[in-house]
Scaffold this active site. Structure first.
Site, PDB file in Angstrom:
ATOM      1  N   ASN A  10       0.840  -1.199   0.000  1.00  0.00           N
ATOM      2  CA  ASN A  10       0.000   0.000   0.000  1.00  0.00           C
ATOM      3  C   ASN A  10       0.881   1.258   0.000  1.00  0.00           C
ATOM      4  O   ASN A  10       1.521   1.573   1.007  1.00  0.00           O
ATOM      5  CB  ASN A  10      -0.896  -0.040   1.245  1.00  0.00           C
ATOM      6  CG  ASN A  10      -1.852   1.137   1.321  1.00  0.00           C
ATOM      7  OD1 ASN A  10      -1.539   2.209   0.823  1.00  0.00           O
ATOM      8  ND2 ASN A  10      -3.000   0.937   1.944  1.00  0.00           N
ATOM      9  N   ASP A  69      -1.078  -4.083  10.371  1.00  0.00           N
ATOM     10  CA  ASP A  69      -2.449  -4.328   9.957  1.00  0.00           C
ATOM     11  C   ASP A  69      -3.318  -3.348  10.727  1.00  0.00           C
ATOM     12  O   ASP A  69      -3.091  -3.112  11.921  1.00  0.00           O
ATOM     13  CB  ASP A  69      -2.858  -5.778  10.248  1.00  0.00           C
ATOM     14  CG  ASP A  69      -4.037  -6.219   9.383  1.00  0.00           C
ATOM     15  OD1 ASP A  69      -4.241  -5.613   8.310  1.00  0.00           O
ATOM     16  OD2 ASP A  69      -4.755  -7.148   9.770  1.00  0.00           O
ATOM     17  N   GLY A 150      -8.753   4.802   2.176  1.00  0.00           N
ATOM     18  CA  GLY A 150      -9.627   3.959   3.004  1.00  0.00           C
ATOM     19  C   GLY A 150     -10.825   4.718   3.555  1.00  0.00           C
ATOM     20  O   GLY A 150     -11.538   5.424   2.819  1.00  0.00           O
ATOM     21  N   TYR A 151     -11.034   4.599   4.852  1.00  0.00           N
ATOM     22  CA  TYR A 151     -12.197   5.195   5.516  1.00  0.00           C
ATOM     23  C   TYR A 151     -11.950   6.654   5.952  1.00  0.00           C
ATOM     24  O   TYR A 151     -12.766   7.216   6.685  1.00  0.00           O
ATOM     25  CB  TYR A 151     -12.570   4.362   6.748  1.00  0.00           C
ATOM     26  CG  TYR A 151     -13.017   2.954   6.416  1.00  0.00           C
ATOM     27  CD1 TYR A 151     -14.363   2.665   6.173  1.00  0.00           C
ATOM     28  CD2 TYR A 151     -12.111   1.906   6.341  1.00  0.00           C
ATOM     29  CE1 TYR A 151     -14.775   1.377   5.873  1.00  0.00           C
ATOM     30  CE2 TYR A 151     -12.512   0.604   6.042  1.00  0.00           C
ATOM     31  CZ  TYR A 151     -13.849   0.357   5.806  1.00  0.00           C
ATOM     32  OH  TYR A 151     -14.262  -0.925   5.501  1.00  0.00           O
ATOM     33  N   ASP A 152     -10.839   7.239   5.533  1.00  0.00           N
ATOM     34  CA  ASP A 152     -10.508   8.610   5.959  1.00  0.00           C
ATOM     35  C   ASP A 152     -11.656   9.612   5.758  1.00  0.00           C
ATOM     36  O   ASP A 152     -11.857  10.474   6.621  1.00  0.00           O
ATOM     37  CB  ASP A 152      -9.248   9.112   5.229  1.00  0.00           C
ATOM     38  CG  ASP A 152      -7.966   8.581   5.860  1.00  0.00           C
ATOM     39  OD1 ASP A 152      -8.025   8.035   6.972  1.00  0.00           O
ATOM     40  OD2 ASP A 152      -6.896   8.729   5.235  1.00  0.00           O
ATOM     41  N   LYS A 172      -2.830  14.808   9.817  1.00  0.00           N
ATOM     42  CA  LYS A 172      -3.319  13.452  10.159  1.00  0.00           C
ATOM     43  C   LYS A 172      -2.381  12.810  11.189  1.00  0.00           C
ATOM     44  O   LYS A 172      -2.827  12.150  12.135  1.00  0.00           O
ATOM     45  CB  LYS A 172      -3.421  12.578   8.894  1.00  0.00           C
ATOM     46  CG  LYS A 172      -3.935  11.161   9.179  1.00  0.00           C
ATOM     47  CD  LYS A 172      -4.143  10.318   7.924  1.00  0.00           C
ATOM     48  CE  LYS A 172      -4.518   8.876   8.279  1.00  0.00           C
ATOM     49  NZ  LYS A 172      -4.685   7.984   7.127  1.00  0.00           N
ATOM     50  N   HIS A 177      -3.454   6.703  14.447  1.00  0.00           N
ATOM     51  CA  HIS A 177      -3.187   5.368  14.987  1.00  0.00           C
ATOM     52  C   HIS A 177      -1.839   4.834  14.504  1.00  0.00           C
ATOM     53  O   HIS A 177      -1.041   4.328  15.255  1.00  0.00           O
ATOM     54  CB  HIS A 177      -4.320   4.436  14.519  1.00  0.00           C
ATOM     55  CG  HIS A 177      -4.713   4.662  13.082  1.00  0.00           C
ATOM     56  ND1 HIS A 177      -5.313   5.827  12.679  1.00  0.00           N
ATOM     57  CD2 HIS A 177      -4.528   3.938  11.952  1.00  0.00           C
ATOM     58  CE1 HIS A 177      -5.510   5.780  11.368  1.00  0.00           C
ATOM     59  NE2 HIS A 177      -5.035   4.659  10.903  1.00  0.00           N
TER      60      HIS A 177
HETATM   61  P1  IMP Z   1      -5.151  -3.160   5.885  1.00  0.00           P
HETATM   62  O1  IMP Z   1      -4.381  -2.805   7.110  1.00  0.00           O
HETATM   63  O2  IMP Z   1      -4.355  -2.848   4.643  1.00  0.00           O
HETATM   64  O3  IMP Z   1      -5.696  -4.547   5.927  1.00  0.00           O
HETATM   65  O4  IMP Z   1      -6.336  -2.134   5.834  1.00  0.00           O
HETATM   66  C1  IMP Z   1      -7.623  -2.444   6.234  1.00  0.00           C
HETATM   67  C2  IMP Z   1      -8.608  -1.442   5.718  1.00  0.00           C
HETATM   68  O5  IMP Z   1      -8.592  -0.310   6.536  1.00  0.00           O
HETATM   69  C3  IMP Z   1      -8.435  -0.971   4.297  1.00  0.00           C
HETATM   70  O6  IMP Z   1      -9.713  -0.844   3.731  1.00  0.00           O
HETATM   71  C4  IMP Z   1      -7.790   0.359   4.410  1.00  0.00           C
HETATM   72  O7  IMP Z   1      -8.131   1.180   3.353  1.00  0.00           O
HETATM   73  C5  IMP Z   1      -8.363   0.833   5.754  1.00  0.00           C
HETATM   74  N1  IMP Z   1      -7.384   1.662   6.427  1.00  0.00           N
HETATM   75  C6  IMP Z   1      -6.185   1.280   6.931  1.00  0.00           C
HETATM   76  N2  IMP Z   1      -5.554   2.350   7.458  1.00  0.00           N
HETATM   77  C7  IMP Z   1      -6.371   3.411   7.277  1.00  0.00           C
HETATM   78  C8  IMP Z   1      -6.249   4.795   7.591  1.00  0.00           C
HETATM   79  O8  IMP Z   1      -5.253   5.292   8.130  1.00  0.00           O
HETATM   80  N3  IMP Z   1      -7.300   5.555   7.240  1.00  0.00           N
HETATM   81  C9  IMP Z   1      -8.415   5.063   6.641  1.00  0.00           C
HETATM   82  N4  IMP Z   1      -8.567   3.803   6.316  1.00  0.00           N
HETATM   83  C10 IMP Z   1      -7.540   2.968   6.631  1.00  0.00           C
END
Ligand code: IMP
Length: 198
Positions: A10, A69, A150-152, A172, A177
């Site tokens: 990513n 994760d 993502g969910y930003d 941010k 997190h």
């Molecule tokens: P993963 O850690 O790549 O499995 O992410 C899980 C999901 O959470 C994905 O849909 C990401 O787009 C979302 N996500 C992870 N980190 C963030 C963030 O910092 N902001 C918003 N969405 C996030």
């Protein structure tokens, strides 16, 4: 400077992590390390999935590496989407579809407390270490902002009045997190630095 492989595909995460770690460590992404592998996330916890990713990359390269994760945990949905955040709207879901499903599932719900939780798994000299970072906030009812990923666009961190997607990276990072988890990683690595020969 010491080099660490960051086990992710990513580019947003690489950018975020580099913005925090760049003065301390050289971060090599999977792509830069010549690894074209999609690493599975088969487990029911962020911890196990993070461990799986760092273990796979360590087995492939033999090098010090870390993975992370992240999940969005919504109180009213009993912690969902959680570990399934990336695939909340289905296997071929994208961020837009995931957000749409989240807003639909939360229609009419007034308690909108949520948190992003990041777990980092570091493998340093064959030993594993875990670090966690949490950002508390709320899910708004209409997506706002174009930045981030993502969910930003639907998450407003506590202490702010706009979504992560309305903030630049520097802003941010005041709440994030991922930044909190990385700070714990930096603290740990700088304590081990003297001993580290890569
Ligand atoms: P993963 O850690 O790549 O499995 O992410 C899980 C999901 O959470 C994905 O849909 C990401 O787009 C979302 N996500 C992870 N980190 C963030 C963030 O910092 N902001 C918003 N969405 C996030």
């Amino acid at each position: 400077m010491q080099t660490l492989i960051f086990a992710t595909n990513n580019p947003h995460k690489v950018e975020e992590v580099r913005s925090v770690l760049k003065e301390h460590f050289t971060i090599t992404s999977l792509k830069e390390a010549g690894i074209e592998k999609e690493i599975p996330e088969p487990y029911d916890s962020l911890e196990e999935n993070a461990r799986e990713k760092s273990t796979v990359i360590h087995a492939l390269t033999g090098k010090n590496c870390f993975s992370e994760d992240t999940g969005l945990e919504v109180d009213a949905l009993h912690g969902a989407p959680g570990v399934k955040s990336a695939r909340y709207a289905g296997e071929d879901a994208d961020s837009h579809k995931n957000i749409q499903k989240l807003l639909l599932d939360m229609q009419g719900i007034t308690g909108r407390e949520a948190r992003f939780r990041t777990v980092i798994s570091l493998i340093l000299h064959q030993k594993e270490y875990l670090f966690e970072g949490i950002c508390m906030g709320k899910i708004i009812t209409v997506a706002k902002g174009e930045k981030g990923f993502g969910y930003d666009p639907v998450f407003v961190p506590d202490g702010a009045e706009k979504t992560f997607a309305e903030m630049d990276l520097q802003e941010k990072n005041k709440y994030s997190h991922r930044k909190k988890a990385i700070e714990k990683l930096i603290h740990f690595l700088t304590r081990h630095h003297g001993k580290d020969k890569n």
